[in-house]
Design an enzyme around this catalytic site. Structure first.
Site, PDB file in Angstrom:
ATOM      1  N   TYR A 246     -28.840  -7.464-153.788  1.00 28.73           N
ATOM      2  CA  TYR A 246     -28.609  -7.654-152.349  1.00 28.73           C
ATOM      3  C   TYR A 246     -29.479  -8.793-151.816  1.00 28.73           C
ATOM      4  CZ  TYR A 246     -28.242  -6.515-147.352  1.00 28.73           C
ATOM      5  OH  TYR A 246     -28.024  -6.577-145.994  1.00 28.73           O
TER       6      TYR A 246
ATOM      7  N   ALA B 117     -15.245  -5.361-139.422  1.00 25.91           N
ATOM      8  CA  ALA B 117     -15.410  -4.979-138.010  1.00 25.91           C
ATOM      9  C   ALA B 117     -15.130  -3.507-137.733  1.00 25.91           C
ATOM     10  CB  ALA B 117     -14.497  -5.850-137.139  1.00 25.91           C
ATOM     11  N   SER B 118     -14.898  -2.717-138.762  1.00 17.13           N
ATOM     12  CA  SER B 118     -14.555  -1.306-138.513  1.00 17.13           C
ATOM     13  C   SER B 118     -15.757  -0.457-138.130  1.00 17.13           C
ATOM     14  CB  SER B 118     -13.905  -0.705-139.768  1.00 17.13           C
ATOM     15  OG  SER B 118     -14.770  -0.865-140.869  1.00 17.13           O
TER      16      SER B 118
ATOM     17  N   GLY C  85     -20.432  -0.392-137.625  1.00 12.15           N
ATOM     18  CA  GLY C  85     -21.734  -1.058-137.584  1.00 12.15           C
ATOM     19  C   GLY C  85     -21.793  -2.338-136.762  1.00 12.15           C
ATOM     20  N   ILE C  86     -22.444  -3.345-137.329  1.00  8.65           N
ATOM     21  CA  ILE C  86     -22.696  -4.590-136.605  1.00  8.65           C
ATOM     22  C   ILE C  86     -21.386  -5.317-136.272  1.00  8.65           C
ATOM     23  CG2 ILE C  86     -23.761  -6.886-136.807  1.00  8.65           C
ATOM     24  CD1 ILE C  86     -25.912  -5.476-138.644  1.00  8.65           C
ATOM     25  N   GLY C  87     -20.439  -5.299-137.210  1.00 10.20           N
ATOM     26  CA  GLY C  87     -19.153  -5.970-136.980  1.00 10.20           C
ATOM     27  C   GLY C  87     -18.399  -5.345-135.824  1.00 10.20           C
TER      28      GLY C  87
HETATM   29  P1  NDP Z   1     -21.735  -1.016-142.419  1.00 14.05           P
HETATM   30  O1  NDP Z   1     -21.854  -0.390-143.765  1.00 14.05           O
HETATM   31  O2  NDP Z   1     -22.003  -0.227-141.207  1.00 14.05           O
HETATM   32  O3  NDP Z   1     -20.274  -1.681-142.268  1.00 14.05           O
HETATM   33  C1  NDP Z   1     -19.822  -2.550-143.247  1.00 14.05           C
HETATM   34  C2  NDP Z   1     -18.554  -3.220-142.783  1.00 14.05           C
HETATM   35  O4  NDP Z   1     -18.161  -4.169-143.786  1.00 14.05           O
HETATM   36  C3  NDP Z   1     -17.400  -2.225-142.652  1.00 14.05           C
HETATM   37  O5  NDP Z   1     -16.533  -2.684-141.630  1.00 14.05           O
HETATM   38  C4  NDP Z   1     -16.715  -2.335-144.005  1.00 14.05           C
HETATM   39  O6  NDP Z   1     -15.334  -1.978-143.990  1.00 14.05           O
HETATM   40  C5  NDP Z   1     -16.862  -3.825-144.246  1.00 14.05           C
HETATM   41  N1  NDP Z   1     -16.718  -4.197-145.645  1.00 14.05           N
HETATM   42  C6  NDP Z   1     -17.409  -3.745-146.713  1.00 14.05           C
HETATM   43  N2  NDP Z   1     -16.957  -4.339-147.830  1.00 14.05           N
HETATM   44  C7  NDP Z   1     -15.962  -5.175-147.441  1.00 14.05           C
HETATM   45  C8  NDP Z   1     -15.094  -6.054-148.126  1.00 14.05           C
HETATM   46  N3  NDP Z   1     -15.148  -6.211-149.457  1.00 14.05           N
HETATM   47  N4  NDP Z   1     -14.163  -6.730-147.417  1.00 14.05           N
HETATM   48  C9  NDP Z   1     -14.086  -6.584-146.062  1.00 14.05           C
HETATM   49  N5  NDP Z   1     -14.879  -5.771-145.351  1.00 14.05           N
HETATM   50  C10 NDP Z   1     -15.801  -5.076-146.051  1.00 14.05           C
HETATM   51  O7  NDP Z   1     -22.675  -2.324-142.503  1.00 14.05           O
HETATM   52  P2  NDP Z   1     -23.612  -3.020-141.425  1.00 14.05           P
HETATM   53  O8  NDP Z   1     -22.924  -3.102-140.116  1.00 14.05           O
HETATM   54  O9  NDP Z   1     -24.953  -2.419-141.529  1.00 14.05           O
HETATM   55  O10 NDP Z   1     -23.720  -4.482-142.082  1.00 14.05           O
HETATM   56  C11 NDP Z   1     -22.989  -5.593-141.597  1.00 14.05           C
HETATM   57  C12 NDP Z   1     -23.656  -6.839-142.136  1.00 14.05           C
HETATM   58  O11 NDP Z   1     -25.003  -6.880-141.692  1.00 14.05           O
HETATM   59  C13 NDP Z   1     -23.721  -6.892-143.665  1.00 14.05           C
HETATM   60  O12 NDP Z   1     -23.501  -8.216-144.104  1.00 14.05           O
HETATM   61  C14 NDP Z   1     -25.143  -6.466-143.970  1.00 14.05           C
HETATM   62  O13 NDP Z   1     -25.593  -6.964-145.194  1.00 14.05           O
HETATM   63  C15 NDP Z   1     -25.864  -7.081-142.792  1.00 14.05           C
HETATM   64  N6  NDP Z   1     -27.161  -6.487-142.517  1.00 14.05           N
HETATM   65  C16 NDP Z   1     -27.273  -5.160-142.195  1.00 14.05           C
HETATM   66  C17 NDP Z   1     -28.512  -4.615-141.949  1.00 14.05           C
HETATM   67  C18 NDP Z   1     -28.723  -3.186-141.610  1.00 14.05           C
HETATM   68  O14 NDP Z   1     -29.881  -2.729-141.585  1.00 14.05           O
HETATM   69  N7  NDP Z   1     -27.681  -2.425-141.305  1.00 14.05           N
HETATM   70  C19 NDP Z   1     -29.740  -5.452-142.017  1.00 14.05           C
HETATM   71  C20 NDP Z   1     -29.493  -6.827-142.345  1.00 14.05           C
HETATM   72  C21 NDP Z   1     -28.256  -7.307-142.567  1.00 14.05           C
HETATM   73  P3  NDP Z   1     -14.835  -0.470-144.359  1.00 14.05           P
HETATM   74  O15 NDP Z   1     -15.101   0.379-143.139  1.00 14.05           O
HETATM   75  O16 NDP Z   1     -13.380  -0.623-144.610  1.00 14.05           O
HETATM   76  O17 NDP Z   1     -15.630  -0.033-145.540  1.00 14.05           O
END
Ligand code: NDP
Length: 242
Positions: free
Chosen positions: A152, A13-14, A16-18
């Site tokens: 992926y 949740a830090s 992007g989408i989260g």
């Molecule tokens: P971001 O790269 O913007 O953010 C990723 C988030 O996941 C960050 O909060 C990161 O934390 C966290 N994260 C990564 N690895 C871990 C881990 N091992 N344990 C806990 N947290 C973790 O990604 P998006 O918002 O783009 O993606 C979110 C979801 O949406 C993903 O599942 C992705 O596959 C999916 N998705 C995204 C698309 C896109 O175009 N963006 C399209 C389709 C699906 P930290 O900040 O600490 O690294």
């Protein structure tokens, strides 16, 4: 499902989408647990923002979603849960024959194993409440496959199968399981593309642009609010792309 006095756990949740999901659920009145891998300062700032703006309770912690011991530690502090959003995920871009075993394991553990680790702990809490909602964040690549993103794509294809199967297992217990499957959403995950590559990409998308994180979060919240009869579905939002 009514939103008031509900508790949601959102992984990753830090950013992007989260992050957008956290804001949307806080606005809807949810108390929440938020995790990420290492962006502790961002999560702390988000906690402060959400608690101040929406007067909800927000607990944050670093937790590697792909490590079952970390996930067990996270759940040791959670005694009730209504909604689980499995959002944490990473991408990997490159030829499969050049991919290291450790990179493969990292993609699979972060994107797929994480869903198993969280639901294993979340299901007993939801059974105790007689209801629950699980949303797994997936990708259109999980259905269509993408060149240079084989691992992926495989991980998200598995998330889709996991979603469908788990929905069947949990429907008799009034726990709904669905996946939100996105096309290209404007987040850090797509920052590796050059401007030219991004233009090529968006030219292929009928909507002519990437989706926003806020749009993605709206879909996730709507899925949680959807009738209980909606379960086992992979709901795609991709601007008409696939
Ligand atoms: P971001 O790269 O913007 O953010 C990723 C988030 O996941 C960050 O909060 C990161 O934390 C966290 N994260 C990564 N690895 C871990 C881990 N091992 N344990 C806990 N947290 C973790 O990604 P998006 O918002 O783009 O993606 C979110 C979801 O949406 C993903 O599942 C992705 O596959 C999916 N998705 C995204 C698309 C896109 O175009 N963006 C399209 C389709 C699906 P930290 O900040 O600490 O690294």
């Amino acid at each position: 499902m009514q939103d008031s006095k509900k508790i949601v756990l959102i992984t990753g949740a830090s950013r992007g989408i989260g992050l957008a999901c956290a804001r949307a659920f806080a606005k809807a009145g949810y108390d929440m647990y938020l995790t990420c891998l290492h962006s502790e300062a961002r999560l702390s700032a988000l906690k402060q923002e959400l608690e101040t703006q929406w007067h909800i309770s927000c607990r944050v912690c670093l937790c590697d979603a792909g490590n079952h011991r970390d996930v067990a530690r996270l759940f040791s502090s959670i005694d009730t849960l209504d909604v689980l959003i499995n959002n944490a995920g990473i991408s990997y871009f490159g030829l499969i024959q050049d991919m290291s075993f450790s990179d493969w394991d990292r993609v699979m553990s972060t994107n797929l194993n994480s869903c198993f680790y969280t639901v294993r702990h979340a299901i007993p809490l939801m059974l105790a409440k007689g209801q629950g909602r699980i949303i797994n964040i997936s990708s259109v690549w999980g259905s269509t496959g993408a060149s240079m993103e084989t691992a992926y794509s495989a991980s998200k294809g598995a998330v889709n199968a996991f979603t469908r199967a788990l929905a069947k297992e949990l429907a008799p217990s009034n726990i709904q399981v669905n996946a939100a499957s996105f096309g290209v959403i404007d987040t850090d995950m797509n920052r590796g593309f050059t401007q030219e590559e991004l233009k090529q990409l968006t030219d292929e998308i009928p909507a002519g642009r990437m989706g926003s994180c806020e749009e993605a979060a709206r879909l996730v919240l709507q899925l949680v609010r959807s009738p209980a009869y909606l379960t086992g579905q992979i709901i795609t939002m991709d601007g008409g792309w696939t």
